[in-house]
Design an enzyme around this catalytic site. Structure first.
Site, short mmCIF file in Angstrom:
data_model
loop_
_atom_site.label_atom_id
_atom_site.label_comp_id
_atom_site.label_asym_id
_atom_site.label_seq_id
_atom_site.Cartn_x
_atom_site.Cartn_y
_atom_site.Cartn_z
N SER A 18 0.82 -1.22 0.00
CA SER A 18 0.00 0.00 0.00
C SER A 18 0.84 1.27 0.00
CB SER A 18 -0.94 0.02 1.21
OG SER A 18 -0.20 -0.06 2.42
N ASP A 191 -0.35 7.67 9.93
CA ASP A 191 -1.16 6.89 10.86
C ASP A 191 -0.31 5.91 11.67
OD1 ASP A 191 -0.43 5.08 8.94
OD2 ASP A 191 -2.47 4.65 8.24
N HIS A 194 1.63 4.23 7.44
CA HIS A 194 1.73 4.80 6.09
C HIS A 194 2.37 6.19 6.14
CE1 HIS A 194 -1.61 1.85 5.90
NE2 HIS A 194 -1.02 1.53 4.77
#
Length: 241
Positions: A18, A191, A194
């Site tokens: 991601s 967060d 990320h």
């Protein structure tokens, strides 16, 4: 119809989880690299959110395509580990044991090499440090306990550095760089896991330092507009570079 030679853009492939998939968002590190390489190279995002190195080596041959697919690849980044380092008892679906993670990365390097991407065109990227308090809040919002550890992420980062050395690839050690001189690495994370905007800038800056030499000789594709002959544009636009 006049014959012409197709224009081929070299490629930089960003392969990862991601953190790579999100890199084309506004101010993302992938978007920054793509902007730097406009008119010289296509930057291809092959980020797969949630994936680990075990799944990565399975899908990589499908992403590379067929024969001669690597002929115009200028560089490949391999950025896995943030999911592999999940704690086995808290997140078994994504967890990959440390030794297997290392072997998977080496297998990815070998797959790329066998496809024609030489090791000097491969850049491994370690997982970044983990800010546990912020990531625990994210986990609790989803109804689960903290499923990653800062210290364990560091072990995977070390394994990534070693694997890169063993396959002859370069490495961007975000784990070490983001904590250099005791700096507050949490500012690089949105967060706890990320990247924040500042973190994206950090990755883009340091990755460019490794990429630049690999793409420095790539030509500007198609003529500068001021060099096009307005009375006979075909003579400028259809000639081989």
């Amino acid at each position: 119809m006049s014959k012409f030679t197709p224009v081929v853009w070299p490629k930089v492939i960003l392969f990862g989880d991601s953190i790579t998939q999100f890199s084309f968002q506004s101010h993302g590190w992938g978007a920054e690299i793509a902007n730097k390489l406009a008119r010289k190279c296509d930057v291809v995002n092959r980020g797969l959110s949630g994936y680990n190195s075990r799944w990565a080596k399975v899908v990589l041959p499908r992403l590379l395509g067929g024969q001669n697919s690597a002929e115009h690849i200028a560089a490949v980044t391999v950025f896995f580990g943030a999911n592999d380092c999940s704690l086995e008892d808290k997140n078994p679906q994504q967890h990959v044991p440390l030794q297997e993670y290392s072997e998977n990365l080496k297998d990815v390097g070998k797959l790329l090499s066998s496809a024609g991407v030489s090791s000097d065109r491969i850049i491994f990227i370690t997982p970044p440090p983990l800010h546990e308090p912020a990531w625990e809040k994210e986990c609790l919002l989803k109804g689960s306990p903290l499923n990653r550890s800062h210290a364990v992420a560091g072990q995977y980062a070390e394994a990534c550095v070693r694997a890169a050395g063993q396959v002859g690839a370069d490495v961007l050690d975000l784990w070490t760089l983001m904590q250099k001189d005791g700096q507050d690495y949490s500012v690089y994370l949105s967060d706890g896991l990320h990247l924040s905007e500042q973190g994206n800038q950090f990755v883009a800056q340091h990755l460019w330092g490794l990429l630049e030499s690999r793409v420095a000789d790539l030509p500007f594709i198609l003529p500068y507009w001021g060099d096009v002959d307005p009375s006979s544009p075909e003579s400028s636009l259809l000639r081989d570079q």
